[in-house]
Design a protein around this motif. Structure first.
Motif, PDB file in Angstrom:
ATOM      1  N   ASP A  16       0.856  -1.184   0.000  1.00 27.44           N
ATOM      2  CA  ASP A  16       0.000   0.000   0.000  1.00 27.44           C
ATOM      3  C   ASP A  16       0.895   1.237   0.000  1.00 27.44           C
ATOM      4  N   ILE A  17       0.735   2.084  -0.994  1.00 26.66           N
ATOM      5  CA  ILE A  17       1.651   3.224  -1.128  1.00 26.66           C
ATOM      6  C   ILE A  17       1.470   4.230   0.017  1.00 26.66           C
ATOM      7  N   THR A  18       0.309   4.268   0.623  1.00 21.62           N
ATOM      8  CA  THR A  18       0.091   5.252   1.702  1.00 21.62           C
ATOM      9  C   THR A  18       0.941   4.944   2.932  1.00 21.62           C
ATOM     10  N   ASN A  27       1.102  10.119  -6.479  1.00 24.11           N
ATOM     11  CA  ASN A  27      -0.329   9.847  -6.583  1.00 24.11           C
ATOM     12  C   ASN A  27      -0.692   9.673  -8.049  1.00 24.11           C
ATOM     13  N   ALA A  28      -1.577   8.703  -8.340  1.00 24.65           N
ATOM     14  CA  ALA A  28      -2.148   8.572  -9.691  1.00 24.65           C
ATOM     15  C   ALA A  28      -3.414   9.421  -9.704  1.00 24.65           C
ATOM     16  N   ALA A  29      -3.251  10.685 -10.036  1.00 23.19           N
ATOM     17  CA  ALA A  29      -4.334  11.667  -9.904  1.00 23.19           C
ATOM     18  C   ALA A  29      -5.072  11.854 -11.228  1.00 23.19           C
ATOM     19  N   ASN A  30      -6.039  12.758 -11.231  1.00 22.85           N
ATOM     20  CA  ASN A  30      -6.682  13.175 -12.487  1.00 22.85           C
ATOM     21  C   ASN A  30      -6.429  14.665 -12.690  1.00 22.85           C
ATOM     22  N   LYS A  31      -6.849  15.189 -13.847  1.00 22.83           N
ATOM     23  CA  LYS A  31      -6.455  16.560 -14.219  1.00 22.83           C
ATOM     24  C   LYS A  31      -6.971  17.628 -13.258  1.00 22.83           C
ATOM     25  N   LEU A  34      -8.396  17.121  -7.674  1.00 25.16           N
ATOM     26  CA  LEU A  34      -9.321  17.310  -6.549  1.00 25.16           C
ATOM     27  C   LEU A  34      -9.789  15.985  -5.948  1.00 25.16           C
ATOM     28  N   GLY A  35      -9.061  14.927  -6.190  1.00 20.68           N
ATOM     29  CA  GLY A  35      -9.357  13.647  -5.547  1.00 20.68           C
ATOM     30  C   GLY A  35     -10.155  12.724  -6.442  1.00 20.68           C
ATOM     31  N   GLY A  36     -10.303  11.476  -5.992  1.00 21.96           N
ATOM     32  CA  GLY A  36     -11.010  10.465  -6.762  1.00 21.96           C
ATOM     33  C   GLY A  36     -10.941   9.141  -6.029  1.00 21.96           C
ATOM     34  N   GLY A  37     -11.012   8.025  -6.781  1.00 24.50           N
ATOM     35  CA  GLY A  37     -10.950   6.695  -6.165  1.00 24.50           C
ATOM     36  C   GLY A  37      -9.546   6.138  -6.193  1.00 24.50           C
ATOM     37  N   GLY A  38      -9.418   4.824  -6.076  1.00 19.82           N
ATOM     38  CA  GLY A  38      -8.124   4.146  -6.217  1.00 19.82           C
ATOM     39  C   GLY A  38      -7.053   4.702  -5.300  1.00 19.82           C
ATOM     40  N   VAL A  39      -5.823   4.811  -5.810  1.00 22.79           N
ATOM     41  CA  VAL A  39      -4.708   5.343  -5.016  1.00 22.79           C
ATOM     42  C   VAL A  39      -5.018   6.756  -4.539  1.00 22.79           C
ATOM     43  N   ASP A  40      -5.614   7.538  -5.416  1.00 26.93           N
ATOM     44  CA  ASP A  40      -5.918   8.940  -5.120  1.00 26.93           C
ATOM     45  C   ASP A  40      -6.787   9.031  -3.864  1.00 26.93           C
ATOM     46  N   PHE A 119       6.396   4.961  -6.337  1.00 33.62           N
ATOM     47  CA  PHE A 119       5.396   5.103  -7.409  1.00 33.62           C
ATOM     48  C   PHE A 119       4.355   3.992  -7.334  1.00 33.62           C
ATOM     49  N   PRO A 120       3.089   4.307  -7.601  1.00 31.58           N
ATOM     50  CA  PRO A 120       2.105   3.257  -7.863  1.00 31.58           C
ATOM     51  C   PRO A 120       2.119   2.936  -9.360  1.00 31.58           C
ATOM     52  N   ALA A 121       1.247   2.008  -9.767  1.00 29.18           N
ATOM     53  CA  ALA A 121       1.137   1.672 -11.197  1.00 29.18           C
ATOM     54  C   ALA A 121       0.195   2.676 -11.846  1.00 29.18           C
ATOM     55  N   ILE A 122       0.769   3.838 -12.206  1.00 26.42           N
ATOM     56  CA  ILE A 122      -0.035   4.935 -12.761  1.00 26.42           C
ATOM     57  C   ILE A 122      -0.789   4.452 -14.011  1.00 26.42           C
ATOM     58  N   SER A 123      -2.056   4.810 -14.099  1.00 29.50           N
ATOM     59  CA  SER A 123      -2.967   4.499 -15.226  1.00 29.50           C
ATOM     60  C   SER A 123      -3.422   3.042 -15.298  1.00 29.50           C
ATOM     61  N   CYS A 124      -2.979   2.187 -14.375  1.00 27.41           N
ATOM     62  CA  CYS A 124      -3.301   0.746 -14.480  1.00 27.41           C
ATOM     63  C   CYS A 124      -4.618   0.353 -13.824  1.00 27.41           C
ATOM     64  N   GLY A 125      -5.342   1.322 -13.239  1.00 23.73           N
ATOM     65  CA  GLY A 125      -6.623   1.016 -12.607  1.00 23.73           C
ATOM     66  C   GLY A 125      -7.760   1.584 -13.430  1.00 23.73           C
ATOM     67  N   ALA A 126      -8.373   2.640 -12.916  1.00 20.65           N
ATOM     68  CA  ALA A 126      -9.518   3.266 -13.585  1.00 20.65           C
ATOM     69  C   ALA A 126      -9.181   3.697 -15.015  1.00 20.65           C
ATOM     70  N   TYR A 127      -7.921   4.022 -15.296  1.00 18.58           N
ATOM     71  CA  TYR A 127      -7.536   4.500 -16.627  1.00 18.58           C
ATOM     72  C   TYR A 127      -7.190   3.368 -17.605  1.00 18.58           C
ATOM     73  N   PHE A 160      -0.163  -3.006  -5.931  1.00 18.31           N
ATOM     74  CA  PHE A 160      -1.224  -3.324  -4.978  1.00 18.31           C
ATOM     75  C   PHE A 160      -1.703  -4.761  -5.149  1.00 18.31           C
ATOM     76  N   ASP A 161      -2.003  -5.147  -6.369  1.00 18.65           N
ATOM     77  CA  ASP A 161      -2.617  -6.462  -6.587  1.00 18.65           C
ATOM     78  C   ASP A 161      -1.615  -7.400  -7.271  1.00 18.65           C
ATOM     79  N   ASN A 162      -1.940  -8.707  -7.202  1.00 17.99           N
ATOM     80  CA  ASN A 162      -1.025  -9.725  -7.734  1.00 17.99           C
ATOM     81  C   ASN A 162      -0.705  -9.521  -9.207  1.00 17.99           C
ATOM     82  N   LYS A 163      -1.741  -9.278 -10.001  1.00 16.59           N
ATOM     83  CA  LYS A 163      -1.546  -9.182 -11.461  1.00 16.59           C
ATOM     84  C   LYS A 163      -0.549  -8.065 -11.784  1.00 16.59           C
ATOM     85  N   THR A 164      -0.723  -6.928 -11.142  1.00 18.96           N
ATOM     86  CA  THR A 164       0.166  -5.789 -11.404  1.00 18.96           C
ATOM     87  C   THR A 164       1.568  -6.086 -10.900  1.00 18.96           C
ATOM     88  N   PHE A 165       1.645  -6.691  -9.728  1.00 20.82           N
ATOM     89  CA  PHE A 165       2.955  -7.021  -9.169  1.00 20.82           C
ATOM     90  C   PHE A 165       3.715  -7.978 -10.104  1.00 20.82           C
TER      91      PHE A 165
END
Ligand code: AR6
Length: 176
Positions: A16-18, A27-31, A34-40, A119-127, A160-165
């Motif tokens: 867990d990156i936190t 943070n894997a943020a959006n433009k 102002l916050g969101g789901g996932g790592v953000d 670093f987290p896996a930027i763009s590998c979740g919601a994106y 975070f998850d096995n597949k990404t790791f």
């Protein structure tokens, strides 16, 4: 898993990156910044409202770029908010934009005297970036950066998850 490139160690862990004690976490943020789901969401929850307060003053961030705030209640002193691309078909500049997120985050780290960063896996979740391709871009971009620029001593990828790791592990093992 750990490799040394010059003065810089690159590490891969599942977690867990936190919870990281590096000087900065990304943070894997959006433009909007102002916050969101996932790592953000996890970073804002763990870091408390001070981070969002600072983010509000930043005026958003372009895709492929990053901006810095303090870390609020996190162990990390800094949060670097990077905006990865939403994956469409790979033909809309996604690889270059994803690489740019990693480079810009490391440049901002250097500008602020930060020597350790996670670093987290930027763009590998919601994106929805295909994780094998994202892993290859993330690892090779970071390795190229630290080969060419002095100052960063530790880069830790926190998956975070096995597949990404496992995808990142494969890309990491392929690194020369
Ligand atoms: N620590 C490390 N990695 C995590 C954590 C955590 N605590 N939680 C999730 N992940 P995502 P994106 C992994 O969706 O694809 C947000 O709403 C997750 O399993 O967080 O860049 C933003 O506000 C995945 O592998 O980021 C944006 O709108 C990876 O982190 C949008 O999502 C990235 O997943 C950004 O999407």
């Amino acid at each position: 898993m750990r490799k040394q490139i010059g003065d810089c160690a690159i590490e891969l862990i599942q977690g867990d990156i936190t919870q990281q004690d590096t000087e900065a976490i990304v943070n894997a943020a959006n433009k909007t910044l102002l916050g969101g789901g996932g790592v953000d969401g996890a970073i804002h929850r763990a870091g408390g409202p001070a981070i969002l307060e600072e983010c509000r003053k930043l005026g958003g961030c372009e895709t492929g770029d990053a901006k810095i705030t303090t870390g609020g209640n996190l162990k990390a002193k800094w949060v670097i908010h990077a905006v990865g691309p939403v994956y469409r078909d790979g033909k809309h500049g996604e690889p270059e934009l994803l690489a740019s997120c990693y480079r810009r985050s490391l440049e901002i780290a250097l500008e602020n005297g930060i020597k350790s960063i996670a670093f987290p896996a930027i763009s590998c979740g919601a994106y929805r970036y295909p994780v094998e391709e994202a892993a290859q871009i993330a690892i090779s971009t970071v390795a190229d950066f630290v080969r060419n620029r002095d100052g960063i001593q530790l880069v830790r990828f926190v998956l975070f998850d096995n597949k990404t790791f496992y995808a990142y592990t494969a890309a990491f093992e392929a690194l020369e």
